[in-house]
Enzyme design. Structure first.
Site, PDB file in Angstrom:
ATOM      1  N   LEU A 118       8.378  -3.229  13.386  1.00 41.96           N
ATOM      2  CA  LEU A 118       7.847  -2.752  14.656  1.00 41.96           C
ATOM      3  C   LEU A 118       7.401  -3.863  15.627  1.00 41.96           C
ATOM      4  CD1 LEU A 118       6.922  -0.135  16.282  1.00 41.96           C
ATOM      5  CD2 LEU A 118       4.669  -0.626  15.367  1.00 41.96           C
ATOM      6  N   ASP A 166       0.828  -1.221   0.000  1.00 38.31           N
ATOM      7  CA  ASP A 166       0.000   0.000   0.000  1.00 38.31           C
ATOM      8  C   ASP A 166       0.859   1.266   0.000  1.00 38.31           C
ATOM      9  OD1 ASP A 166       0.942  -0.151   2.629  1.00 38.31           O
ATOM     10  OD2 ASP A 166      -1.031   0.014   3.573  1.00 38.31           O
ATOM     11  N   GLU A 167       2.162   1.111   0.342  1.00 39.43           N
ATOM     12  CA  GLU A 167       3.015   2.311   0.464  1.00 39.43           C
ATOM     13  C   GLU A 167       3.188   3.032  -0.872  1.00 39.43           C
ATOM     14  OE1 GLU A 167       6.468   2.161   2.861  1.00 39.43           O
ATOM     15  OE2 GLU A 167       5.595   0.745   4.276  1.00 39.43           O
ATOM     16  N   LYS A 214       9.102  -0.037  -5.118  1.00 35.13           N
ATOM     17  CA  LYS A 214       7.952  -0.934  -5.317  1.00 35.13           C
ATOM     18  C   LYS A 214       6.995  -0.341  -6.359  1.00 35.13           C
ATOM     19  CE  LYS A 214       7.011  -4.305  -3.422  1.00 35.13           C
ATOM     20  NZ  LYS A 214       7.365  -5.746  -3.660  1.00 35.13           N
TER      21      LYS A 214
HETATM   22  P1  NAD Z   1      11.151 -10.019   3.868  1.00 35.86           P
HETATM   23  O1  NAD Z   1      12.194  -8.945   3.876  1.00 35.86           O
HETATM   24  O2  NAD Z   1      10.809 -10.717   5.138  1.00 35.86           O
HETATM   25  O3  NAD Z   1      11.577 -11.149   2.810  1.00 35.86           O
HETATM   26  C1  NAD Z   1      12.107 -10.858   1.558  1.00 35.86           C
HETATM   27  C2  NAD Z   1      12.736 -12.123   0.999  1.00 35.86           C
HETATM   28  O4  NAD Z   1      13.273 -11.819  -0.301  1.00 35.86           O
HETATM   29  C3  NAD Z   1      13.909 -12.661   1.850  1.00 35.86           C
HETATM   30  O5  NAD Z   1      13.782 -14.046   2.022  1.00 35.86           O
HETATM   31  C4  NAD Z   1      15.137 -12.312   1.009  1.00 35.86           C
HETATM   32  O6  NAD Z   1      16.210 -13.234   1.190  1.00 35.86           O
HETATM   33  C5  NAD Z   1      14.582 -12.382  -0.409  1.00 35.86           C
HETATM   34  N1  NAD Z   1      15.361 -11.569  -1.344  1.00 35.86           N
HETATM   35  C6  NAD Z   1      15.761 -10.275  -1.184  1.00 35.86           C
HETATM   36  N2  NAD Z   1      16.489  -9.876  -2.244  1.00 35.86           N
HETATM   37  C7  NAD Z   1      16.532 -10.936  -3.106  1.00 35.86           C
HETATM   38  C8  NAD Z   1      17.126 -11.142  -4.380  1.00 35.86           C
HETATM   39  N3  NAD Z   1      17.835 -10.172  -4.983  1.00 35.86           N
HETATM   40  N4  NAD Z   1      16.980 -12.333  -5.001  1.00 35.86           N
HETATM   41  C9  NAD Z   1      16.255 -13.331  -4.384  1.00 35.86           C
HETATM   42  N5  NAD Z   1      15.693 -13.194  -3.165  1.00 35.86           N
HETATM   43  C10 NAD Z   1      15.827 -12.003  -2.531  1.00 35.86           C
HETATM   44  O7  NAD Z   1       9.874  -9.360   3.203  1.00 35.86           O
HETATM   45  P2  NAD Z   1       8.318  -9.562   3.529  1.00 35.86           P
HETATM   46  O8  NAD Z   1       7.924  -8.635   4.598  1.00 35.86           O
HETATM   47  O9  NAD Z   1       8.019 -10.996   3.633  1.00 35.86           O
HETATM   48  O10 NAD Z   1       7.700  -8.985   2.156  1.00 35.86           O
HETATM   49  C11 NAD Z   1       7.526  -9.834   1.028  1.00 35.86           C
HETATM   50  C12 NAD Z   1       6.926  -9.036  -0.097  1.00 35.86           C
HETATM   51  O11 NAD Z   1       5.674  -8.505   0.297  1.00 35.86           O
HETATM   52  C13 NAD Z   1       7.775  -7.839  -0.523  1.00 35.86           C
HETATM   53  O12 NAD Z   1       7.695  -7.727  -1.915  1.00 35.86           O
HETATM   54  C14 NAD Z   1       7.111  -6.657   0.154  1.00 35.86           C
HETATM   55  O13 NAD Z   1       7.316  -5.480  -0.580  1.00 35.86           O
HETATM   56  C15 NAD Z   1       5.664  -7.088   0.148  1.00 35.86           C
HETATM   57  N6  NAD Z   1       4.827  -6.559   1.244  1.00 35.86           N
HETATM   58  C16 NAD Z   1       5.213  -6.678   2.533  1.00 35.86           C
HETATM   59  C17 NAD Z   1       4.373  -6.223   3.542  1.00 35.86           C
HETATM   60  C18 NAD Z   1       4.739  -6.347   5.003  1.00 35.86           C
HETATM   61  O14 NAD Z   1       4.026  -5.822   5.852  1.00 35.86           O
HETATM   62  N7  NAD Z   1       5.783  -7.056   5.365  1.00 35.86           N
HETATM   63  C19 NAD Z   1       3.156  -5.625   3.198  1.00 35.86           C
HETATM   64  C20 NAD Z   1       2.808  -5.501   1.857  1.00 35.86           C
HETATM   65  C21 NAD Z   1       3.647  -5.990   0.879  1.00 35.86           C
HETATM   66  O1  DAU Z   2       2.385  -0.932   4.564  1.00 34.75           O
HETATM   67  C1  DAU Z   2       3.055  -2.061   4.110  1.00 34.75           C
HETATM   68  C2  DAU Z   2       4.504  -1.991   4.511  1.00 34.75           C
HETATM   69  O2  DAU Z   2       4.557  -2.210   5.916  1.00 34.75           O
HETATM   70  C3  DAU Z   2       5.378  -2.991   3.787  1.00 34.75           C
HETATM   71  O3  DAU Z   2       5.373  -2.712   2.416  1.00 34.75           O
HETATM   72  C4  DAU Z   2       6.815  -2.948   4.326  1.00 34.75           C
HETATM   73  O4  DAU Z   2       7.585  -3.966   3.706  1.00 34.75           O
HETATM   74  C5  DAU Z   2       6.771  -3.189   5.813  1.00 34.75           C
HETATM   75  O5  DAU Z   2       8.077  -3.089   6.368  1.00 34.75           O
HETATM   76  C6  DAU Z   2       5.836  -2.200   6.510  1.00 34.75           C
HETATM   77  O6  DAU Z   2       6.389  -0.852   6.462  1.00 34.75           O
HETATM   78  P1  DAU Z   2       6.345   0.139   7.706  1.00 34.75           P
HETATM   79  O7  DAU Z   2       7.407   1.134   7.557  1.00 34.75           O
HETATM   80  O8  DAU Z   2       4.956   0.628   7.952  1.00 34.75           O
HETATM   81  O9  DAU Z   2       6.688  -0.915   8.897  1.00 34.75           O
HETATM   82  P2  DAU Z   2       7.625  -0.833  10.194  1.00 34.75           P
HETATM   83  O10 DAU Z   2       7.371  -2.068  10.989  1.00 34.75           O
HETATM   84  O11 DAU Z   2       9.037  -0.512   9.839  1.00 34.75           O
HETATM   85  O12 DAU Z   2       7.043   0.416  10.971  1.00 34.75           O
HETATM   86  C7  DAU Z   2       5.680   0.474  11.379  1.00 34.75           C
HETATM   87  C8  DAU Z   2       5.450   1.837  12.022  1.00 34.75           C
HETATM   88  O13 DAU Z   2       6.178   1.897  13.266  1.00 34.75           O
HETATM   89  C9  DAU Z   2       5.966   2.993  11.190  1.00 34.75           C
HETATM   90  O14 DAU Z   2       5.086   4.105  11.353  1.00 34.75           O
HETATM   91  C10 DAU Z   2       7.318   3.322  11.814  1.00 34.75           C
HETATM   92  C11 DAU Z   2       7.131   2.962  13.279  1.00 34.75           C
HETATM   93  N1  DAU Z   2       8.343   2.457  13.976  1.00 34.75           N
HETATM   94  C12 DAU Z   2       9.012   1.421  13.412  1.00 34.75           C
HETATM   95  C13 DAU Z   2      10.140   0.906  14.011  1.00 34.75           C
HETATM   96  C14 DAU Z   2      10.911  -0.250  13.390  1.00 34.75           C
HETATM   97  C15 DAU Z   2       8.740   3.025  15.176  1.00 34.75           C
HETATM   98  O15 DAU Z   2       8.110   3.957  15.692  1.00 34.75           O
HETATM   99  N2  DAU Z   2       9.873   2.526  15.777  1.00 34.75           N
HETATM  100  C16 DAU Z   2      10.603   1.490  15.249  1.00 34.75           C
HETATM  101  O16 DAU Z   2      11.628   1.084  15.847  1.00 34.75           O
END
Ligand code: NAD
Ligand code: DAU
Length: 350
Positions: free
Chosen positions: A197, A132-133, A161
């Site tokens: 977080l 969603d970012e 992204k």
């Molecule tokens: P993550 O960082 O936990 O995992 C990413 C994985 O990709 C890891 O296993 C890493 O080794 C692999 N990777 C990184 N670079 C690579 C490369 N060059 N070649 C092959 N593998 C590689 O990420 P996540 O939180 O599981 O997110 C997965 C996907 O979902 C991402 O595309 C992210 O943008 C998207 N997403 C995440 C969230 C969230 O809240 N975590 C929300 C919405 C979308």
């Molecule tokens: O919205 C989807 C995204 O959510 C994904 O695409 C990203 O991969 C995922 O990392 C996540 O992004 P955020 O930046 O929202 O997540 P994060 O857990 O880093 O932070 C959540 C919120 O908490 C954000 O407003 C920043 C704040 N934060 C985060 C950390 C790590 C703090 O206040 N302190 C912290 O130490």
């Protein structure tokens, strides 16, 4: 019968996707491709690594020749693409790494698919997992991101992204590559790397370490239990309309500081401490540069067209999640010490 390439399957969301597909669809071959960056952890998949319909391949999506060979050797007919650099704070420190993997890596995969599949048929699908970012930031009002919201990314992570999403759509418009995209809100649940977080704060509360709250803690995120995201991915992979985009979210907005207080109460209670005792750990620190104020997703298209909705109430999801991290301290210790990185070498004799 599918031969599905799941990229980033050793990461947080990817490991849940791999587990669901391997267990639910024994007739599919699942190829988990991951380069095992710091975020990739094969111990996340110990429970399914011996299954006959599962194979792990260590490879970098930025290596085009290897991608092409993998498409051919494994007769890949569909892709669920999750591999990415995913942490906003890291993208501020090292933006080029994000352009490399998230933009060029995605482009490599798209082109490997285009060149290998040639005549696209109904078996083929390139499913791109996005965030969603890409839509930017909302004010403190009741507006939501819809599939029509204009892209307006602010961090190097979200810009990379957004760029990858544009390339996916360009391949659909230009070459007719069958694609689908979903943009999801913040996920939480088991196996998330403790830089994000929720796992970071659960671990810190347990160990009486300071909780660094960015800015005033007023930023809002829309939290979704990871297994609900994965159910949506399963549905979109099988029933989503080619060329379409689906937003996925929990209709579950939390101000960071309120969420942090819920985590504190839950961890304190489960550890037998006085509820709220750990609030003294809250420490307000300098805000994240370009920190988006509010994310909130309208996922009604997914609900109306494919019948998906979140299954868990947030209170239940956060309880389960805190419980999981407290029960799996060895997983967290392994990750924070870096020992998990040795698992691949031992397991695969590499
Ligand atoms: P993550 O960082 O936990 O995992 C990413 C994985 O990709 C890891 O296993 C890493 O080794 C692999 N990777 C990184 N670079 C690579 C490369 N060059 N070649 C092959 N593998 C590689 O990420 P996540 O939180 O599981 O997110 C997965 C996907 O979902 C991402 O595309 C992210 O943008 C998207 N997403 C995440 C969230 C969230 O809240 N975590 C929300 C919405 C979308
Ligand atoms: O919205 C989807 C995204 O959510 C994904 O695409 C990203 O991969 C995922 O990392 C996540 O992004 P955020 O930046 O929202 O997540 P994060 O857990 O880093 O932070 C959540 C919120 O908490 C954000 O407003 C920043 C704040 N934060 C985060 C950390 C790590 C703090 O206040 N302190 C912290 O130490």
């Amino acid at each position: 019968m599918h031969h599905i390439l799941i990229t980033g399957g050793a990461g947080f969301i990817g490991s849940h996707v791999v587990r669901l597909f391997v267990n639910k669809y024994s007739e599919y071959q699942i190829i988990n491709l991951d380069s095992l960056t710091y975020a990739g952890n094969l111990t996340n998949l110990k429970d399914i690594e011996g299954k006959s319909n599962y194979k792990f391949v260590k490879a970098d999506i930025c290596d085009f020749d290897v991608m092409q060979r993998i498409f051919t050797d494994f007769q890949i007919d569909s892709v669920i693409h999750l591999a990415a650099e995913s942490h906003v704070d890291r993208s501020i420190k090292d933006p080029l790494a994000f352009a490399r993997t998230n933009v060029m890596g995605t482009l490599n995969l798209l082109d490997a698919a285009r060149q290998t599949w040639k005549d696209f048929d109904k078996q083929h699908l390139f499913y791109h997992i996005s965030t969603d970012e890409v839509y930017g930031s909302l004010e403190f009002d009741d507006t939501l991101f819809t599939e029509e919201t204009k892209y307006d990314p602010h961090s190097p992570y979200s810009a990379s992204k957004a760029s990858s999403d544009h390339f996916v759509r360009a391949y659909y418009d230009t070459y007719g590559l069958p694609v689908v995209i979903s943009n999801c809100s913040n996920n939480y649940g088991s196996f998330q790397f403790p830089e994000k977080l929720i796992p970071l704060f659960i671990n810190n509360i347990r160990h009486n370490k300071l909780l660094p709250v960015y800015g005033k803690g007023e930023n809002v995120r829309d939290w979704l239990f990871v297994e609900d995201h994965v159910r949506a991915i399963d549905l979109i992979f099988h029933k989503g309309k080619t060329g379409d985009t689906y937003n996925i979210g929990g209709f579950n907005e939390w101000k960071n500081i309120d969420l942090i207080r819920v985590m504190i109460k839950t961890v304190d209670r489960l550890l037998g401490r006085k509820e709220g005792e750990s609030e003294k750990l809250i420490t307000y620190v300098t805000d994240r540069a370009g920190h988006d104020l509010r994310y909130a997703i309208d996922s009604s298209k997914l609900k109306n067209e494919l019948g998906w909705q979140p299954s868990l109430q947030f209170e239940e999801g956060i309880e389960k999640t805190v419980h999981w991290y407290l029960e799996n301290q060895d997983w967290l210790d392994n990750v924070t010490s870096g020992d998990y990185l040795k698992y691949y070498k031992e397991m695969y004799n590499y």
